[in-house]
Design a protein around this motif. Structure first.
Motif, PDB file in Angstrom:
ATOM      1  N   ASP A 463     -13.243  59.054  20.608  1.00 53.94           N
ATOM      2  CA  ASP A 463     -11.521  58.618  19.435  1.00 53.94           C
ATOM      3  C   ASP A 463     -10.923  57.582  20.121  1.00 53.94           C
ATOM      4  N   GLY A 464     -10.422  58.282  21.582  1.00 55.87           N
ATOM      5  CA  GLY A 464      -9.631  57.698  22.046  1.00 55.87           C
ATOM      6  C   GLY A 464      -9.351  56.917  22.896  1.00 55.87           C
ATOM      7  N   PRO A 465     -10.819  56.585  23.446  1.00 56.30           N
ATOM      8  CA  PRO A 465     -10.564  55.358  24.036  1.00 56.30           C
ATOM      9  C   PRO A 465     -10.767  54.222  23.173  1.00 56.30           C
ATOM     10  N   LEU A 466     -11.536  54.238  22.004  1.00 54.93           N
ATOM     11  CA  LEU A 466     -11.615  53.142  20.847  1.00 54.93           C
ATOM     12  C   LEU A 466     -10.238  52.951  20.352  1.00 54.93           C
ATOM     13  N   ASP A 467      -9.497  53.726  19.710  1.00 51.35           N
ATOM     14  CA  ASP A 467      -8.637  54.120  19.845  1.00 51.35           C
ATOM     15  C   ASP A 467      -7.329  52.632  20.581  1.00 51.35           C
ATOM     16  N   PHE A 468      -7.494  52.853  21.576  1.00 51.57           N
ATOM     17  CA  PHE A 468      -6.705  52.414  22.769  1.00 51.57           C
ATOM     18  C   PHE A 468      -7.325  50.660  22.106  1.00 51.57           C
ATOM     19  N   ARG A 470      -9.152  49.762  20.012  1.00 54.68           N
ATOM     20  CA  ARG A 470      -8.822  48.567  18.873  1.00 54.68           C
ATOM     21  C   ARG A 470      -7.505  48.348  18.185  1.00 54.68           C
ATOM     22  N   LYS A 471      -5.661  49.324  19.252  1.00 53.39           N
ATOM     23  CA  LYS A 471      -4.825  48.432  18.908  1.00 53.39           C
ATOM     24  C   LYS A 471      -4.269  47.201  20.341  1.00 53.39           C
ATOM     25  N   ALA A 472      -5.701  47.213  21.639  1.00 55.49           N
ATOM     26  CA  ALA A 472      -5.410  46.465  21.792  1.00 55.49           C
ATOM     27  C   ALA A 472      -5.563  45.404  22.146  1.00 55.49           C
ATOM     28  N   ALA A 473      -6.940  45.225  21.647  1.00 59.15           N
ATOM     29  CA  ALA A 473      -8.219  43.875  21.066  1.00 59.15           C
ATOM     30  C   ALA A 473      -6.723  43.539  19.442  1.00 59.15           C
ATOM     31  N   GLY A 474      -6.091  44.118  19.185  1.00 57.22           N
ATOM     32  CA  GLY A 474      -5.499  43.679  17.724  1.00 57.22           C
ATOM     33  C   GLY A 474      -6.246  43.831  16.868  1.00 57.22           C
ATOM     34  N   LEU A 475      -7.357  45.119  16.573  1.00 56.18           N
ATOM     35  CA  LEU A 475      -8.378  44.752  15.700  1.00 56.18           C
ATOM     36  C   LEU A 475      -8.296  46.250  14.224  1.00 56.18           C
ATOM     37  N   SER A 476      -8.727  45.772  13.019  1.00 54.19           N
ATOM     38  CA  SER A 476      -8.817  46.544  11.772  1.00 54.19           C
ATOM     39  C   SER A 476      -8.629  47.743  12.296  1.00 54.19           C
TER      40      SER A 476
END
Length: 507
Positions: A463-468, A470-476
């Protein structure tokens, strides 16, 4: 509550049927292929009484003294104490011993964490595991592990071939269950008891099976037969093979010929969910002890290689320094994972403190997957003389001795005898039959590489890399899917907070 070495020796003089090197063993403690390890295990017991080491090897609770290796881990301090005790043992005996109890008792702690699963089968089973953990603390047995069956044709289910290829229950009685089959176990011929469990990885849709059984086996039970591989001790002079002759831990095919297991020793039975739980969590604690042994092996490789380089001044060369640095990086990588696993330890489902699972399992992959490469680097640094040096008897021969003293002396500090001893030691840990055996033993004792990576996959915080990203790419938020994490809570901060919490608990 703690035993002496002599008490341990007497405890395995119980008439057990042990076979090795084409003979039936009359007395296990004095047999030349078992005696070196029996003596080391006895020495570990005596270290619990020795004024020099007892404070490191034991702890006192409610007025009773217990071995630190058997203590249920509840704080970071418990793990530092266990690590310190293991290092003390390995330094005291001057080598590596793997199956001496502290590494296998941790498997029982995994069942302690699974008491809810056991209660689904029968509440007596979770009571049994609690009782056995207390029994280990109070009786101080030499406790080992039984995992691998002969298996036979793996393309067939056990029912479609000789059913004994996998250990299974053949009968229930008022006194307990009767089991038949066989297990490969290291050190079983000279241990007191074994935590015995299945190795089937895929139970399919089956909810119940006679092969889904786990129990504590008294290794003096009637019906057991220990058929051992030939040991390395005594086959060649100790002067030429100083490690093989002292640290060979003999493996056995343990045959269960209709062995009665009392109900109080049964930890789970027939319920495949319990069997799957223990396979998935088996190394939750015990992997730490195995990886710590790899750390000490790295020290042995570095010491042998560096001494060989320094005696002729080759350690001044950049190419040699780079190879030594590779060994140091490997060693410190293992050290960092062990240290981080304690510092960022996690609370287990049963309320114990388990090493940080992601760091522990990734550390195991590092230690095992690179070991063969590190051994070859050490071979290069030791040079070709580890495969051409004559044996000690030739060095002592009156006609050959003057020539060998002439050509093996390097300077006033490195005389021929010291150099011969170093080359013999290096040969034994790198090139001997024993060295090859120990390298392959990693696949048995620590489980095969695919299982290592599967454990990493199950325990890494994806979850940590995915969430990072998600935020960096501006994903929902929708792209994250199911998560066990609090939004915005990073893996690093959670690990740091866990470390602070556990340090506070330890203090």
């Amino acid at each position: 509550m703690i035993r002496t070495g002599d008490q341990y020796r007497e405890s395995i003089r119980d008439g057990r049927e042990v076979f090795i090197d084409g003979e039936r063993v009359k007395d296990v403690p004095s047999h030349p292929m078992f005696k070196p390890l029996v003596d080391i295990r006895a020495r570990i017991y005596d270290m619990q009484w020795d004024a020099r080491t007892r404070d490191v090897m034991t702890y006192t609770e409610e007025g009773q003294t217990h071995g630190i290796g058997n203590k249920l881990p509840k704080t970071q301090g418990d793990w530092w104490d266990k690590r310190r005790a293991t290092d003390t043992v390995l330094e005291e005996v001057g080598g590596i011993v793997t199956r001496v109890g502290d590494e296998t008792v941790g498997e029982m702690w995994s069942l302690f964490d699974g008491q809810d699963v056991l209660n689904e089968v029968d509440p007596r089973f979770s009571e049994n595991i609690r009782n056995h953990i207390l029994r280990v603390l109070h009786n101080d047995p030499f406790h080992v592990s039984a995992n691998t069956d002969p298996k036979g044709d793996r393309s067939k289910p056990p029912q479609a071939q000789d059913p004994d290829m996998l250990l299974h229950v053949v009968k229930e009685t008022d006194a307990g269950i009767v089991v038949r089959g066989a297990k490969y176990e290291t050190a079983a011929a000279y241990a007191n008891q074994a935590f015995t469990k299945p190795t089937i990885a895929n139970w399919g849709d089956s909810a119940y099976s006679d092969y889904a059984v786990g129990f504590i086996c008294d290794l003096g039970s009637p019906g057991l037969k220990f058929i051992c591989r030939t040991g390395f001790a005594g086959r060649r002079p100790i002067e030429d093979y100083p490690v093989s002759n002292r640290f060979d831990e003999v493996d056995a095919l343990v045959v269960f010929d209709d062995v009665l297991i009392p109900w109080e020793n049964v930890l789970f039975y027939r319920h495949t969910k319990a069997a799957m739980f223990i396979r998935a969590t088996l190394h939750r604690y015990s992997a730490f002890a195995y990886v710590q042994r790899n750390l000490k092996l790295a020290d042995m490789l570095i010491g042998a290689a560096l001494f060989n380089a320094r005696q002729t001044g080759l350690d001044k060369q950049q190419a040699v320094q780079e190879k030594l640095a590779q060994l140091a990086v490997y060693r410190e990588g293992i050290n960092a994972h062990l240290t981080g696993a304690i510092t960022l330890a996690e609370r287990s489902p049963g309320g114990l403190l388990m090493p940080n699972q992601s760091l522990l399992y990734t550390g195991r992959v590092l230690a095992c997957s690179q070991l063969h490469e590190m051994m070859h680097i050490a071979r290069e640094l030791c040079g070709g003389q580890i495969c051409v040096t004559p044996d000690a008897a030739t060095f002592a021969h009156p006609e050959a001795k003057p020539w060998l003293e002439k050509f093996y002396k390097v300077n006033e500090d490195w005389v021929a005898e010291d150099r011969r001893k170093l080359l013999a030691f290096a040969r034994d840990i790198l090139n001997s039959d024993y060295a090859g055996h120990r390298l392959t033993f990693q696949l048995f004792a620590q489980s095969p590489p695919y299982a290592h990576l599967a454990a990493v996959y199950r325990n890494f915080d994806w979850d940590g890399p995915l969430d990072f990203v998600r935020k960096a790419a501006g994903l929902s938020d929708r792209v994250m899917g199911p998560t066990t994490r609090t939004p915005g809570d990073s893996a690093v901060s959670r690990w740091f907070d866990a470390g602070i919490m556990n340090r506070t608990a330890a203090e």
